[in-house]
Design an enzyme around this catalytic site. Structure first.
Site, PDB file in Angstrom:
ATOM      1  N   GLY A  44       0.841  -1.193   0.000  1.00  9.77           N
ATOM      2  CA  GLY A  44       0.000   0.000   0.000  1.00  9.77           C
ATOM      3  C   GLY A  44       0.874   1.240   0.000  1.00  9.77           C
ATOM      4  N   LEU A  45       0.318   2.359   0.448  1.00 11.85           N
ATOM      5  CA  LEU A  45       1.098   3.592   0.415  1.00 11.85           C
ATOM      6  C   LEU A  45       2.379   3.455   1.226  1.00 11.85           C
ATOM      7  CD1 LEU A  45      -1.586   6.389   0.624  1.00 11.85           C
ATOM      8  CD2 LEU A  45      -0.383   5.515  -1.359  1.00 11.85           C
ATOM      9  N   ALA A  46       2.285   2.876   2.415  1.00 12.46           N
ATOM     10  CA  ALA A  46       3.477   2.779   3.264  1.00 12.46           C
ATOM     11  C   ALA A  46       4.473   1.781   2.689  1.00 12.46           C
ATOM     12  CB  ALA A  46       3.076   2.391   4.681  1.00 12.46           C
ATOM     13  N   GLY A  47       4.000   0.625   2.291  1.00 10.15           N
ATOM     14  CA  GLY A  47       4.900  -0.420   1.799  1.00 10.15           C
ATOM     15  C   GLY A  47       5.425  -0.136   0.407  1.00 10.15           C
ATOM     16  N   SER A  52     -19.035   9.462   1.112  1.00  9.22           N
ATOM     17  CA  SER A  52     -18.248  10.551   1.685  1.00  9.22           C
ATOM     18  C   SER A  52     -19.068  11.340   2.696  1.00  9.22           C
ATOM     19  CB  SER A  52     -17.758  11.497   0.594  1.00  9.22           C
ATOM     20  OG  SER A  52     -17.260  12.658   1.190  1.00  9.22           O
ATOM     21  N   ARG A  65     -17.768  12.388  13.861  1.00  7.50           N
ATOM     22  CA  ARG A  65     -18.092  11.042  13.396  1.00  7.50           C
ATOM     23  C   ARG A  65     -18.612  10.138  14.512  1.00  7.50           C
ATOM     24  NH1 ARG A  65     -12.983   9.520   9.382  1.00  7.50           N
ATOM     25  NH2 ARG A  65     -13.610  10.928   7.721  1.00  7.50           N
ATOM     26  N   HIS A  74     -14.118   1.488   9.790  1.00 11.58           N
ATOM     27  CA  HIS A  74     -13.505   2.128   8.648  1.00 11.58           C
ATOM     28  C   HIS A  74     -11.984   2.127   8.753  1.00 11.58           C
ATOM     29  CE1 HIS A  74     -12.727   5.256   5.780  1.00 11.58           C
ATOM     30  NE2 HIS A  74     -12.398   6.130   6.691  1.00 11.58           N
ATOM     31  N   ARG A 115      -8.491   9.332  14.116  1.00  9.20           N
ATOM     32  CA  ARG A 115      -7.744   9.880  12.991  1.00  9.20           C
ATOM     33  C   ARG A 115      -8.580  10.938  12.284  1.00  9.20           C
ATOM     34  NH1 ARG A 115      -8.034   9.215   7.874  1.00  9.20           N
ATOM     35  NH2 ARG A 115      -9.337   7.354   7.929  1.00  9.20           N
ATOM     36  N   LEU A 149      -3.640   8.837   4.423  1.00 12.02           N
ATOM     37  CA  LEU A 149      -2.769   8.821   3.248  1.00 12.02           C
ATOM     38  C   LEU A 149      -1.463   9.535   3.569  1.00 12.02           C
ATOM     39  CD1 LEU A 149      -5.404   9.630   0.476  1.00 12.02           C
ATOM     40  CD2 LEU A 149      -4.661   7.423   1.346  1.00 12.02           C
TER      41      LEU A 149
END
Lengths: 214, 247, 684
Positions: free
Chosen positions: C75-78, C317, C364, C448, C482, C488
């Site tokens: 993913g973004l981190a990996g 959204s 939320r 989520h 978060r 992201l």
């Protein structure tokens, strides 16, 4: 594929224009045919232009058929197992019949050359010099036969189909269809060229058959 | 609703495959197509039969993992991914034929699962901008025209699912390639490698054994993201320029 | 909400360590030593990362190719880490369970990515982004990590633009921003509703470029089943080739887990079907601490469950709440009526009623809980779904509330609404078959994101030497909650900028002793994995893996979901322990282990989810306070607002595996703030 295809499109346009000379009568038509042979003289020898055109066409034909065979082979190798069910959602009939249409045109081309260029076979049976040396008479005599006209009409249908997708496809392959409006125009170009050329070619045999030209 | 499912089963890439027919009842129209297959699998497991293997991951239409040729249409009758297709698009008593993507470049691994790693290799051969981490200039130092950026974005929405290849009678991946070439070629950052990119990607595409494009248009009709054929024309244009300039 | 921020330089503590007086989880855990981050930086907050980068050792470029790095997850981190470390010249082996690195679930993130570029000149700064993130996380995050995140956020945008990420732009060609998640500045960069996709493809392409360059080797359709430790150091992984079924070992000098979150412990979540906790949990069982596992983010606006067949949930959204009014019928007997036939006086616009100043825009967690209460009260709408009650019986419940756009359509016109929400409303219609322009939409909360994860130090190294953890898989930056558009940011910050620097300091000691498969530690890991797979294949019971996963999800959602209580959590722990027994004696896994077998993959994952579920409940039971994504019924104000207890719980709960039959060991890492001061939040 696209480049050789465009050579053919230009050729058939000119060819069709020549054919329409038939409406101007025997003298004008034969004059035009004769003029093609001596075009460019004395810079070119007799039949010089014709041979240049023939060579370009032959090279294009080899390229066109060669590309078609290569594409077909790649497609076959890519899908050795066929779908049990496959639906086509977007493709035009003309785009899906390019290979059959091409083959039809190829067979027609051989007959066409035998008929009018190489052997000048007159299907009506009269092989006298009066006929074979007179393109106009050979044409009229050929198209007086209903089945000859039919063969030509079928071929022109195939040509129309081939041009309908071919024109658009060539523009796409050459990279000139980069927006929705360009796509709409390219599709219209396909229709216009298909109708003008196939229609233009069909006029002469029909006119002969119905006695407008004799 | 009750359905007759004709599903391609194949134990492994080397084993022969064939269509198996299953009857499935209790399907609700609120189910997604894949939930319908989940239901079938739950029944198969209960009966002690091995469940049907199929790919899916995000199930919200963005990861591109799901595939399936459904009644001869890639991702089924709606313009969306299989995971977003719902059973209300079918009716009671329907027969549904489910097959894997068919292409020698996408060999079947098992049942409905195929190997699409050829797509990764196409990207490896040029589908990127070389920008080492840390070497980037300030983001706003190079403005990009808004319409160009939006055009690039639209092409960049490709999810790499392979529906274009599956639907194409030639098995060409031109839409997939064209989408990446258009995305990167529309941005100022993509210019330095623009022509080497298209040459590299097309060479890899052909080397993998994907078919040639004959501009038929089945790909774009099957594309769940509506990538237009323009991108293929763009690919051709860039390729032509690259060839003229000897890349 | 107007908010005054006071600047603290980071030199003096602003709070005392907390002292826990309650002990709700007594008997379920053992208290271990306090935990201190050995790599924690000190000094002025703005200087900490700069100083650390300078002080960290570097690896000679010639030595890098002798160093092997395993990265699990793309993913973004990996993906970003694989690309960056490959560019630096290390030997990277990258693993993912999907068929391509491009499919990692980062791809599904919609909203955007935060960065303190201050392009709008609206007063944004690194410090403000830092402050918003710490406050949004309810003061349960480590300040140094968060500041660093804010600091590198601007580099991320530069990097992504250079890679060709097609962010939204203004007419002048410069980058556009929008505001997001209740902050007062516009700092969110976006690519329509597909920001995650575009960022991931950027990282994926950068990584594939390194694959072509030969520095990264990609192992797709490979799943990590265990961590290999040699002399207490992480030296490799055991992975299953999901195509051939072969159990393989891969060895390296360092192991990085970038394996995402574990929201699927709830069975239904917005995570991908394959998202799982196995890699992290295997590491946990080998000694890595799991931190704050109970912090779960629940998103209020998802499409409701339609029946028992439901396999996953889809997010809508949150921006819809700007224009939609949330309501349920006042009378339970109206719940099956066409909502358009219910007159306004019979509608309960409950958020507007309960929170008059924020109305439909409350946070939320508050919006989520309010919706749950309405449905518990029998006033939910939508299809009736079977629900198991505490006494074991099943009843039919409606789980959904209306989100009504009718007023917005009347006020703005259909065209404007369509322009704003076009894609979203299409997606809603495709999934539900209902036209949101005609009929009020139905929404319900869903799991989520998880803020909890493996414990790491400032350098992203876990307490196991040589095991680094990045992205959602670690616990570090979001505290108890978060903020939107921050996931992201964290993934890419870790992958592009933090890990490549800190891992070099670790690798400066390498290369470590060369290993091969014959090493006893490698053999032991291989054997234990093979035995576990054999055991799963041989139970041959009655129940499908799926049915057990569903049952676990139900327990977690019911007792460890939006509202947690001592009584419920205690009950849940009992139920999960029974379920674990049921799983290991009565599960049925068909097919064979030596071929592609999705049933076996699922069984491996569910086995770990069960153990994780128990730990989450114990963590939630211990934390008798409400903070961010963790709401304890016992800890609320008179108005039902979350009530934090900084005096007792201003710490990170890092859990050590207590053995198969032992109880987990709790290590507390105090949260001491020096660059900000703890405050209560209020949304009334």
């Amino acid at each position: 594929m696209a480049a050789s295809g465009i050579v053919f499109v230009l050729f058939v346009l000119v060819h069709m224009y020549g054919n329409l000379k038939a409406f101007s009568g025997e003298v004008a038509f034969n004059e035009y045919a004769h003029h093609l042979r001596i075009f460019g003289e004395p810079m070119l020898p007799e039949n010089g232009l014709l041979w240049i055109i023939r060579i370009v066409l032959l090279v294009s034909l080899v390229a066109h058929v060669g590309s078609a065979v290569a594409l077909m082979r790649r497609a076959r190798a890519q899908r050795p197992v066929k779908y049990q069910v496959k639906r086509n959602n977007a493709s035009s009939l003309s785009s899906r019949t390019m290979r059959w249409g091409g083959l039809t045109l190829f067979v027609f081309l051989i007959w066409h050359l035998l008929n009018f260029t190489i052997v000048k076979i007159n299907p009506a049976g009269d092989q006298s010099a009066d006929i074979t040396e007179n393109p106009y008479r050979l044409m009229v005599s050929s198209f007086d036969l209903w089945w000859m006209t039919l063969i030509y009409l079928v071929a022109m249908l195939a040509l129309g189909f081939h041009l309908h997708h071919g024109t658009y496809s060539a523009l796409q392959t050459l990279g000139w269809v980069n927006s929705a409006s360009a796509r709409a125009k390219a599709k219209i170009a396909g229709w216009v060229i298909a109708i003008v050329i196939a229609g233009g070619f069909s006029l002469v045999p029909l006119a002969v058959l119905f006695g407008v030209i004799d | 609703m009750n359905l007759t499912l004709k599903i391609w089963r194949q134990a492994s890439s080397s084993a022969p495959g064939g269509i198996h027919t299953y009857q499935l009842g209790g399907v609700s129209e609120d189910m997604s197509f894949l939930e319908m297959l989940d239901l079938l699998n739950e029944e198969l497991v209960t009966k002690g039969e091995e469940p049907v293997a199929f790919d899916s991951d995000c199930r919200e239409g963005i990861c591109g993992m799901c595939s399936l040729m459904i009644n001869g249409q890639a991702h089924g009758p709606e313009v969306t991914t299989t995971c977003q297709l719902h059973m209300r698009s079918f009716k009671d008593g329907d027969t549904i034929t489910i097959e894997p993507w068919r292409a020698s470049t996408f060999p079947v691994i098992k049942d409905l699962i195929v190997d699409r790693s050829a797509f990764d290799r196409i990207i490896q051969s040029g589908g990127y901008i070389s920008a080492n981490t840390g070497s980037a200039p300030e983001a706003n130092s190079v403005p990009a025209p808004r319409d160009k950026a939006m055009h690039a974005f639209n092409a960049a929405t490709c999810i790499g699912c392979g529906a274009c290849v599956a639907a194409c009678p030639n098995g060409s991946a031109s839409l997939f390639m064209g989408a990446k070439i258009t995305h990167l070629g529309d941005l100022p950052q993509g210019q330095p490698e623009r022509y080497s990119r298209v040459v590299g990607m097309v060479a890899q595409h052909d080397h993998e054994g994907f078919g040639g494009c004959t501009n038929i248009g089945e790909c774009t009709a099957a594309c769940p993201k509506g990538i237009p054929l323009d991108v293929i024309s763009q690919l051709n244009k860039d390729l032509r320029t690259a060839m003229v300039h000897g890349f | 909400m107007a908010d005054t921020t006071t600047y603290y330089p980071g030199l003096e503590p602003t709070n005392e360590p907390s002292v826990q007086t309650s002990d709700d989880a007594a008997g379920y855990y053992t208290l271990g030593d306090k935990l201190v981050d050995p790599k924690a930086p000190t000094g002025q907050i703005e200087q900490r990362w700069t100083t650390r980068k300078f002080e960290n050792r570097l690896v000679n470029p010639a030595n890098r190719r002798k160093l092997d790095i395993i990265i699990v997850g793309t993913g973004l981190a990996g993906g970003a880490a694989a690309a960056t470390l490959g560019e630096a010249g290390y030997n990277v082996k990258s693993f993912c369970y999907q068929d391509s690195p491009r499919r990692a679930h980062s791809i599904a993130a919609q909203g955007g990515i935060n960065a303190s570029k201050n392009y709008k000149s609206d007063g944004d700064s690194d410090y403000r982004l830092f402050y918003d993130t710490v406050k949004g996380g309810d003061f349960r995050a480590r300040e140094s990590n968060v500041y660093r995140l804010a600091e590198v956020s601007t580099n991320i945008i530069d990097q992504c633009v250079a890679q060709g990420v097609p962010f939204a732009r203004e007419y002048g060609g410069l980058l556009d921003n929008r505001s997001f998640g209740g902050v007062l500045v516009s700092r969110t960069f976006y690519a329509r509703g597909q920001t995650g996709q575009q960022l991931l493809l950027g990282a994926y392409q950068a990584m594939e470029r390194q694959v072509a360059a030969g520095t990264v080797e990609a192992f797709t359709r490979h799943e990590m089943l265990d961590l290999i430790l040699v002399d207490g150091r992480a030296r490799g992984i055991v992975a299953r080739n999901m195509v051939t079924g072969e159990i393989e070992t891969h060895l390296a000098d360092v192991v990085v887990l970038a394996t995402g979150g574990y929201g699927n412990v709830f069975y239904l979540s917005t995570n991908a079907m394959g998202s799982n906790v196995m890699a992290a949990w295997r590491a946990h069982r080998k000694g890595a601490y799991m931190a704050n596992p109970c912090y779960t983010q629940i998103h209020p606006t998802c499409i409701p469950v339609t029946g028992a067949h439901q396999s996953k949930l889809t997010l809508m959204s949150e921006s819809l709440r700007n224009d939609g009014r949330v309501w349920v019928p006042k009378k339970a007997e109206d719940c099956d009526k066409d909502p358009r036939d219910i007159p306004v006086e019979d509608r309960d616009y409950f958020l507007e009623r309960m929170y008059p100043s924020y109305g439909n825009l409350v946070t939320r967690d508050i919006a989520s809980r309010a919706a749950k209460y309405m449905c518990d009260d029998g006033r939910g709408v939508g299809p009736q779904v079977e629900e198991k009650q505490k006494d074991g019986t099943t009843t039919l419940m409606r789980r959904g509330v209306y989100l009504d756009l009718a007023d917005a359509i009347a006020r703005l016109g259909r065209d404007k609404v369509e322009e704003k929400y076009d894609n979203l409303l299409d997606m809603y219609q495709r999934i539900t078959g209902e036209d949101p322009y005609q009929v009020p939409m139905r929404i319900y909360p869903a799991v989520h994101y998880v803020m909890g994860g493996l414990w790491v130090d400032y350098e992203l190294q876990s307490n196991i030497t040589g095991l680094f953890v990045t992205g959602e898989a670690n616990f570090s930056d979001h505290g108890a909650n978060r903020l939107g558009a921050s996931a992201l940011m964290q993934g890419l910050a870790d992958g592009y900028f933090v890990l490549p620097n800190t891992i070099a300091d670790y690798l400066a000691d390498g290369p470590f002793e060369k290993l091969d498969d014959s090493h006893p530690a490698v053999q032991e890991a291989l054997t234990s994995v093979t035995e576990r797979v054999d055991q799963l294949m041989s139970i041959n019971g009655e129940r499908s893996v799926e049915s057990i996963h569903k049952e676990l999800g139900h327990i977690m959602w019911e007792y460890c979901g939006m509202e947690r209580t001592k009584e419920g959590l205690t009950e849940a722990i009992g139920l999960i322990r029974e379920l674990k027994k049921e799983f290991w004696t009565n599960v049925k896994v068909l097919g064979s282990a030596d071929s592609l077998n999705q049933d076996l993959e699922k069984a491996n994952r569910v086995a770990d989810f069960i153990e994780l579920g128990e730990l989450m409940c114990i963590d939630a039971l211990n934390r008798r306070e409400s903070c961010g994504g963790h709401f304890r019924g016992e800890s609320q104000t008179e108005d039902g607002e979350a009530l934090r207890h900084d005096d007792e719980f201003a710490y990170v709960a890092a859990w050590e595996w207590g053995g198969e039959d032992g109880s987990p060991v709790l290590h507390k890492e105090d949260l001491i703030y020096t660059a900000t001061k703890m405050k209560a939040r209020s949304y009334k």
